[in-house]
Design an enzyme around this catalytic site. Sequence first.
Site, mmCIF file in Angstrom:
data_model
loop_
_atom_site.group_PDB
_atom_site.id
_atom_site.type_symbol
_atom_site.label_atom_id
_atom_site.label_comp_id
_atom_site.label_asym_id
_atom_site.label_seq_id
_atom_site.Cartn_x
_atom_site.Cartn_y
_atom_site.Cartn_z
ATOM 1 N N HIS A 152 0.806 -1.284 -0.106
ATOM 2 C CA HIS A 152 0.003 -0.044 -0.054
ATOM 3 C C HIS A 152 0.778 1.245 0.068
ATOM 4 O O HIS A 152 0.349 2.171 -0.762
ATOM 5 C CB HIS A 152 -0.966 -0.146 1.224
ATOM 6 C CG HIS A 152 -1.880 -1.128 1.111
ATOM 7 N ND1 HIS A 152 -3.314 -0.984 0.671
ATOM 8 C CD2 HIS A 152 -1.805 -2.491 1.308
ATOM 9 C CE1 HIS A 152 -3.742 -2.154 0.682
ATOM 10 N NE2 HIS A 152 -3.178 -2.774 1.131
ATOM 11 N N ASP A 194 -6.720 5.221 1.470
ATOM 12 C CA ASP A 194 -6.573 3.976 0.845
ATOM 13 C C ASP A 194 -7.809 3.077 1.434
ATOM 14 O O ASP A 194 -8.638 3.585 2.021
ATOM 15 C CB ASP A 194 -5.267 3.503 1.518
ATOM 16 C CG ASP A 194 -4.743 2.290 0.818
ATOM 17 O OD1 ASP A 194 -5.124 1.666 0.044
ATOM 18 O OD2 ASP A 194 -3.427 1.824 1.320
ATOM 19 N N TRP A 229 14.809 -9.287 0.529
ATOM 20 C CA TRP A 229 14.014 -8.347 -0.310
ATOM 21 C C TRP A 229 14.821 -8.163 -1.710
ATOM 22 O O TRP A 229 16.098 -7.627 -1.635
ATOM 23 C CB TRP A 229 13.861 -6.900 0.118
ATOM 24 C CG TRP A 229 12.955 -5.961 -0.182
ATOM 25 C CD1 TRP A 229 13.382 -4.879 -0.932
ATOM 26 C CD2 TRP A 229 11.465 -6.112 -0.209
ATOM 27 N NE1 TRP A 229 12.257 -4.133 -1.293
ATOM 28 C CE2 TRP A 229 11.189 -4.805 -1.098
ATOM 29 C CE3 TRP A 229 10.693 -7.028 0.328
ATOM 30 C CZ2 TRP A 229 9.620 -4.450 -1.125
ATOM 31 C CZ3 TRP A 229 9.264 -6.606 0.088
ATOM 32 C CH2 TRP A 229 8.826 -5.475 -0.631
HETATM 33 BR BR1 BUP Z 1 8.917 -9.798 -1.892
HETATM 34 C C1 BUP Z 1 9.265 -8.167 -2.718
HETATM 35 N N1 BUP Z 1 10.961 -6.949 -3.739
HETATM 36 O O1 BUP Z 1 11.615 -8.848 -2.722
HETATM 37 P P1 BUP Z 1 2.037 -6.772 -4.249
HETATM 38 C C2 BUP Z 1 8.346 -7.262 -3.320
HETATM 39 N N2 BUP Z 1 8.834 -6.174 -3.727
HETATM 40 O O2 BUP Z 1 10.468 -4.951 -4.460
HETATM 41 P P2 BUP Z 1 1.539 -7.777 -1.477
HETATM 42 C C3 BUP Z 1 9.916 -5.873 -3.792
HETATM 43 O O3 BUP Z 1 6.585 -5.140 -3.038
HETATM 44 P P3 BUP Z 1 -0.626 -6.518 -1.069
HETATM 45 C C4 BUP Z 1 10.520 -8.124 -3.072
HETATM 46 O O4 BUP Z 1 7.882 -4.973 -6.636
HETATM 47 C C5 BUP Z 1 5.615 -4.798 -5.377
HETATM 48 O O5 BUP Z 1 5.693 -3.446 -5.850
HETATM 49 C C6 BUP Z 1 6.941 -5.360 -5.326
HETATM 50 O O6 BUP Z 1 3.193 -5.763 -3.638
HETATM 51 C C7 BUP Z 1 7.723 -4.854 -4.061
HETATM 52 O O7 BUP Z 1 1.934 -7.792 -3.198
HETATM 53 C C8 BUP Z 1 5.262 -4.797 -3.776
HETATM 54 O O8 BUP Z 1 2.293 -7.313 -5.308
HETATM 55 C C9 BUP Z 1 4.394 -6.041 -3.334
HETATM 56 O O9 BUP Z 1 0.854 -5.813 -4.195
HETATM 57 O O10 BUP Z 1 0.733 -6.614 -1.090
HETATM 58 O O11 BUP Z 1 3.019 -7.235 -0.981
HETATM 59 O O12 BUP Z 1 1.045 -8.991 -1.207
HETATM 60 O O13 BUP Z 1 -1.295 -7.664 -0.177
HETATM 61 O O14 BUP Z 1 -1.191 -5.056 -0.689
HETATM 62 O O15 BUP Z 1 -1.188 -6.863 -2.485
#
Ligand code: BUP
Length: 470
Positions: free
Chosen positions: A15, A116, A347
């Site tokens: 988020h 949000d 990460w």
């Molecule tokens: Br793991 C990881 N590096 O190693 P999502 C994630 N990310 O940059 P989530 C990294 O976190 P929600 C890592 O690029 C994306 O922008 C990735 O968001 C970054 O899934 C973010 O894909 C992850 O929406 O969040 O974490 O489950 O539950 O809010 O959808």
Amino acid sequence: MAAQVAILSGPGIGHLLPCSVLARLLVRHHNLAVTLITQSLWPPSHTELSLISSIREEINVISIPPPPPDSMSQNKNVIFLLFFLSTHNGPHLRTILNSLITANTNTPPLKALLVDMFYDEATLDIAQELGVRHCLFFTSGCILLSFALHLPKLDETYDGEYTDMLEPIRLPGYSQSFYGKDFPQPVVERKNEVYTSYLSLSKLYYKTHGILVNSTEELEPELIKFMKENERIPPVYPIGPLIRSCSRDRGGDASDDQCLRWLEEQPNGSVLYVSFGSGGTLTGEQMKELASGLELSKQRFLWVVKRPNNEADASYFGGEINMSSFNFLPTGFLDRTKGLGLVVFAWVPQLQVLGHAAIGGFLTHCGWNSILESISNGVPMIAWPLFAEQKMNAVMLEEDVKVAVRAKVDDTGLVRKEEIVRLIKCLMEEEQGRKMRDRVNLIGLKAAHAVEEGGSSFRSMKAVVSEWIN
Ligand code: BUP
């Protein structure tokens, strides 16, 4: 600067990232002063802290501290905790907004509060009391948004558990249909108290002044058209895809360089990137199946691994779990796949990874940010949804946008190694994969254009900003 706006981000990196991208966009391209208000359930992770510090120069960031642990409910359901947090943080929000309004005579007037996706009635009341427009910033896509907007009607017209529905349902204005089992996680169990809260939230969406959604007409045209034409729904502004630009994709640790260096040595389009997002974890048994599937496929892979969720201390929002032993992987797996695969326990700079020429596919949990990042980089996907709205996202990716192939779960709830091999072959070697790659490239280019000056999302953003300041 003509005006200021405040953005209230939900907790967790999934988020915080889109909220910070939106904040930057408003400062850089729309001449607004922005305050980003962050919230968390637990002390923020290293990744969240470094993201916040990287934007402080341009954006006023105010962080509401996490609630004291003893005030937190025993109900550990994430959605329940998100509702708890919005109620708990109401008084903080009022104080912060008041301080923004009365800061000093040179401060531009506060025109809008962008919130949000999880909030309560009190948030609307605070905005109204202070004479500030309340807008929803929906950090997921139009599929979930349309579902939430349709939920009050569904609740009135259907009595049973949604998982028992014999027929799939169609969201108004959308040609795809969904089975109850694919509904977002808080909604499938109707008896759960979270269902009632989610239903109330979906009714509150009708009371906001405008809905900014992190999507684009190039990706979800039918739903956007329907929502825009429906007079009962507040004005909808598709402003996405809001993703970071690569140069700013920092916030990780040393593994960044390791995996990018490794990718440099791999042939173009040869590597499958495997990641289940910041919160996604698998059972120990499922991890072993996945490892075996990767090994049997003989495909190159880069796998971001987390401890299994049926072992100790896997936490939802952390993303930084201590990896002291790797005994949850099959014996000898790391040795046997050395050279072919890279397993990373930290990460990684996902945006740079997805933008790397060596990447040929993404096995993803279908978090909305990951989807947008994959599409923007022209990377086709294996959709392996875990929770929240991810199952609906997966249906949309496979059946509507046709840029992913969905993982099939067997009767015991597992995706077996044979299925994993089938999916990898389909994506990386077969004609279907090639078609998906061509399609995702095209959609990715269109989506990138949407946020550029003159593009559909850029125009949407401009339109809503002018609503705020005039
Ligand atoms: Br793991 C990881 N590096 O190693 P999502 C994630 N990310 O940059 P989530 C990294 O976190 P929600 C890592 O690029 C994306 O922008 C990735 O968001 C970054 O899934 C973010 O894909 C992850 O929406 O969040 O974490 O489950 O539950 O809010 O959808």
